[in-house]
Enzyme design. Structure first.
Site: not given
Length: 569
Positions: A296-297
């Site tokens: 999710s970065t």
């Protein structure tokens, strides 16, 4: 005897005397002639032969260049040592001091004697390398013919395992084997000099006559890291690995204004000063050589691509109901049904459904192109040996599932250093900077990869992630406004993804009001009860970032929170 016989006998004796006399004169003449020849015609030849047996040209070792941090603190230095060696053909095997020599060098006396006897024709044999100058003096005092002492240098690393993945190490011959010791070996090692010396019959140097060529020391190398920050990051990362029983971990700290690497640490590590029990698993500089799926970065990049497309505005709302989405038969889910989320909410709640809807509504290469422009899928060009460029695939319009998963960080791979570089544009008003592991004298020229307005908007969205309603409240730093994004990615295994193995990541920026620092923490396969990036990597970020901001004298930009903290105490 008649008179005639007497006369003949006397004549014979006289002839023999003259013969002897003439022979003596001739011999004397030859001797005199030879002496004259030795002092005249052959004098130069004899002088040359005599010098060849007493004058020697010896190499004088060059001092290897220092490796330092950005403030000049030493990371690698060269200390004087000595090498003890033998000339078996000349060694006096009857010398009574041979057993004492063996004891000084921690050798078995009989084994030493046998080695010398078994190699009678050899002219060189190492006995002990890198001994202290004091021990070398004791060896010289033993006065054993055929035993020699040479001066040299040994590499020493004052910071030990804290900076070894960057610095590397040399072998016993002073040649670089890992890290920058290897990458800049030619620059660091220098050129040895030559000196004319007079030796005695035992081969010992008794007089330095003159220097034929001065030794040229190696050049010094100043790295970009700040040793204070390096120690801080290393301590916290090591503690996190032990606490969560992780396989490995990496942390990278960048200067958001210059792209310089201020700290880069890995676990496991090793002590370059004592490599007797070295585990090869600890050799890799994982922050540069190991790749992982960032999870999710990547969502802030997807949101930035949507804002840059012109199809979406900062205030737009995306309906993520009912908490999942079907893409060509595959289900992509959120942790729960978040309903309608604006752009900020998608980042705050880390909505997979939200970013998938954004990605699939844009041009097929929009997200991928922005990721590439921000440094993913290409080397960071640091010059570090073994640097990886990661994987960023080209996707066609028909590859909807792959485009969907790419939007939330699956289907690509990055190094921790690449991930940190990709966050620089958010901290630098949309401008990407090249990464440097060396101290820079001036700010490098950057490349704009997104509008300043978009970078500022997404940076503000990431600030909400560390609030109580976000996924990384443990990343907060007292007195400072910070922002970032968590990532919790299943690890790829043969045939798919492991259900119980994760890469826990947090990428963050501080302070938000005037970004100075970009930091990435990646913990590989934590085995405790906690495995989410917000629970494993975010606390490391908080502790390290807090120390970094204070050590760099960066003033707080969240006085209200700091005042509340003081009041509560």
């Amino acid at each position: 005897m008649s008179n005639e016989e007497v006369v003949q006998t006397q004549a014979a004796k006289g002839w023999r005397l003259w013969l002897v006399f003439i022979a003596l004169v001739l011999i004397s003449g030859v001797i005199v002639a030879k002496m004259v020849s030795l002092y005249t015609a052959e004098q130069a030849f004899l002088q040359k032969q005599g010098d060849a047996r007493s004058l020697r040209t010896r190499l004088t070792p060059a001092h290897r260049g220092l490796i330092t941090d950005r403030h000049g603190d030493p990371l690698a230095v060269s200390a004087p040592v000595a090498t003890i060696w033998a000339d078996p053909k000349e060694t006096d095997l009857q010398n009574s001091n041979l057993p004492q020599l063996a004891r000084l060098l921690s050798l078995n006396p009989q084994s030493l004697l046998n080695s010398l006897k078994e190699n009678p024709s050899r002219r060189f044999m190492y006995l002990k390398r890198q001994v202290t100058p004091e021990l070398a003096e004791h060896v010289n005092d033993l006065n054993i013919r055929g035993i020699h002492v040479d001066q040299t240098f040994r590499r020493f690393y004052p910071t030990g395992e804290v900076s070894t993945h960057l610095v590397g190490f040399t072998n016993v011959d002073g040649k670089g084997q890992e890290g920058f010791e290897l990458a800049f070996d030619e620059m660091l090692h220098g050129e040895p000099g030559r000196a004319l010396v007079l030796q005695d019959r035992k081969g010992r140097t008794i007089k330095h006559l003159k220097s034929l060529q001065e030794a040229d020391p190696g050049e010094d190398l100043a790295l970009s890291i700040d040793l204070r920050l390096q120690y801080l990051a290393y301590r916290e990362l090591k503690d996190a690995v032990q606490t969560h029983k992780a396989d490995s971990a990496s942390a990278v700290i960048l200067d958001a204004r210059t792209g310089e690497v201020l700290a880069l640490v890995n676990q496991p590590s090793y002590n370059p000063n004592d490599r007797r029990n070295l585990n090869p698993n600890g050799l890799r500089n994982r922050a540069v050589t190991d790749i992982f799926e960032p999870g999710s970065t990547m969502k802030p990049i997807t949101v930035a691509a949507a804002l840059m497309s012109g199809d979406y505005q900062f205030e737009d709302v995306i309906d993520t109901s009912p908490g999942y989405i079907r893409v060509r038969g595959s289900s992509i889910r959120d942790h729960r049904n978040y309903g309608e989320l604006d752009m900020t909410g998608i980042i705050t709640k880390s909505s997979n459904v939200g970013v998938v809807k954004l990605a699939l509504s844009m041009e097929s290469d929009a997200v991928r192109n922005l990721m590439f422009n921000m440094g993913l899928g290409q080397p960071t060009n640091t010059g570090f040996p073994g640097e990886r460029s990661g994987v960023l695939p080209f996707l066609s319009e028909r590859q909807e599932v792959e485009r969907a998963t790419l939007s939330y960080g699956y289907g690509l791979s990055v190094t921790p250093l690449q991930l940190a570089q990709s966050y620089i544009p958010f901290a630098n008003r949309g401008v990407k900077l090249p990464i440097s592991l060396y101290k820079l004298d001036e700010k490098p020229k950057g490349e704009r990869v997104m509008p300043a307005e978009v970078a500022t908007q997404v940076l503000g969205m990431m600030e909400t992630v560390v609030t109580p309603i976000g996924t990384a409240k443990q990343a907060a730093v007292t007195g400072y406004r910070v922002g970032g994004k968590t990532g919790t990615a299943h690890k790829a295994v043969a045939g798919g993804y492991a259900e119980d193995a994760y890469a826990s990541v947090f990428a963050g920026i501080a302070p938000i009001s005037d970004p100075r620092i970009v930091m990435v923490v990646m913990v590989d396969n934590p085995k405790g009860q906690e495995y989410y990036g917000g629970a494993v990597a975010a606390p490391v970020f908080s502790r390290v970032m807090g120390g970094v901001l204070r050590l760099m004298n960066i003033p707080p930009d969240n006085w209200e929170e700091a005042s509340m903290q003081v009041a509560s105490k």
